[in-house]
Design an enzyme around this catalytic site. Sequence first.
Site, PDB file in Angstrom:
ATOM      1  CD  GLN A 124      34.348 -33.526 -18.675  1.00  0.00           C
ATOM      2  OE1 GLN A 124      33.819 -34.693 -18.493  1.00  0.00           O
ATOM      3  NE2 GLN A 124      33.931 -32.450 -17.866  1.00  0.00           N
ATOM      4  CD1 TRP A 170      28.289 -25.286 -10.368  1.00  0.00           C
ATOM      5  CD2 TRP A 170      28.082 -27.156  -9.378  1.00  0.00           C
ATOM      6  NE1 TRP A 170      27.915 -25.165  -9.167  1.00  0.00           N
ATOM      7  CE2 TRP A 170      27.654 -26.042  -8.532  1.00  0.00           C
ATOM      8  CE3 TRP A 170      27.837 -28.652  -8.688  1.00  0.00           C
ATOM      9  CZ2 TRP A 170      27.078 -26.224  -7.183  1.00  0.00           C
ATOM     10  CZ3 TRP A 170      27.520 -28.502  -7.287  1.00  0.00           C
ATOM     11  CH2 TRP A 170      26.970 -27.421  -6.652  1.00  0.00           C
ATOM     12  CB  VAL A 171      31.125 -29.277 -15.564  1.00  0.00           C
ATOM     13  CG1 VAL A 171      31.624 -30.235 -16.941  1.00  0.00           C
ATOM     14  CG2 VAL A 171      29.634 -29.203 -15.436  1.00  0.00           C
ATOM     15  CB  ALA A 172      36.181 -31.443 -14.707  1.00  0.00           C
ATOM     16  CB  SER A 194      36.590 -34.799 -16.632  1.00  0.00           C
ATOM     17  OG  SER A 194      35.807 -35.639 -16.114  1.00  0.00           O
ATOM     18  CG  HIS A 216      33.297 -38.395 -15.593  1.00  0.00           C
ATOM     19  ND1 HIS A 216      32.509 -39.317 -15.200  1.00  0.00           N
ATOM     20  CD2 HIS A 216      33.215 -37.368 -14.664  1.00  0.00           C
ATOM     21  CE1 HIS A 216      31.804 -39.544 -13.909  1.00  0.00           C
ATOM     22  NE2 HIS A 216      32.274 -38.012 -13.715  1.00  0.00           N
ATOM     23  CG  ASP A 227      29.088 -38.386 -12.236  1.00  0.00           C
ATOM     24  OD1 ASP A 227      29.989 -38.295 -11.114  1.00  0.00           O
ATOM     25  OD2 ASP A 227      28.880 -37.638 -13.088  1.00  0.00           O
ATOM     26  CD  GLU A 278      31.049 -33.045  -8.845  1.00  0.00           C
ATOM     27  OE1 GLU A 278      31.470 -34.137  -9.240  1.00  0.00           O
ATOM     28  OE2 GLU A 278      30.927 -32.301  -9.689  1.00  0.00           O
ATOM     29  CG  HIS A 322      32.956 -37.719  -9.326  1.00  0.00           C
ATOM     30  ND1 HIS A 322      33.030 -37.357 -10.477  1.00  0.00           N
ATOM     31  CD2 HIS A 322      34.302 -38.221  -9.138  1.00  0.00           C
ATOM     32  CE1 HIS A 322      34.204 -37.601 -11.083  1.00  0.00           C
ATOM     33  NE2 HIS A 322      35.059 -37.950 -10.092  1.00  0.00           N
TER      34      HIS A 322
HETATM   35 ZN   LIG Z   1      31.619 -37.104 -11.948  1.00  0.00          ZN
END
Ligand SMILES: [Zn+2]
Length: 245
Positions: A130, A158-160, A165, A167, A174, A217, A220
Amino acid sequence: MVAARTIHISRNHEKNKRIAAMGIISLLLVFICAFLAVCIRIEFGSVPIDIKVLNPADVSMETAEVPWNLVLVNKWHPLQEETEAEFTLLSNGQQVDKRIYPDLQQMFDDARAEGVYPIVREGYRTHKQQTEVYDDKVAAYMKEGYIRVIAEKLAGQWVAVPGSSEHELGLAVDINADKDRSDNYTVYSWLADNAWKYGFILRYPQGKERITGIDYEPWHYRYVGKEAAEQIYEEGITLEEYLEK
Ligand SMILES: [Zn+2]
């Protein structure tokens, strides 16, 4: 000449008196404001109450024990430690939490039976992975000429930020199209209509950016279990709002 000077002095005297009076009134106003500020602070406590209102997720997590499928991870609730879940390795090398695999597989089987072909583009990410994804995004923005603070802010949309996250939980996937047989639009539409039946929710919907902290998103999906997913889908709410209840 003497008379004129006397008048002048007396005018100056009047002016000084007025300035002094205005000074005293200003001082009084400052004291009153300070007193009111102290009273308000005592009334509401020193917690920044506006942040509480903006982020409904704040309250819920502290009170009750939350089951594994409803654990909240966002920028206001970062992961405290790496997950100790067991993982299932998918055929394309991605991993997901073992507990969500049966429902995920069923969802994919049913989609394929309807002629829609999804793939898991990203499943579980370690904290290190991540961090790499986030750093790459920041670097890309800096290459475009943004200074680091701004680049981090843009990347964060856009990205944690590492630690925040889903993820890293192993409960998020995703999902994109298997490009040979479907297109993303078809896959996203099918998921938007059906994922809830399998316990998955569209985690970052349009118009809820202020609550989730992440832009829309369509790919996601987060596993929350069938009961929660159904309610979240039917009411058009987010996980944050669901937990707030
Ligand atoms: Zn995602």
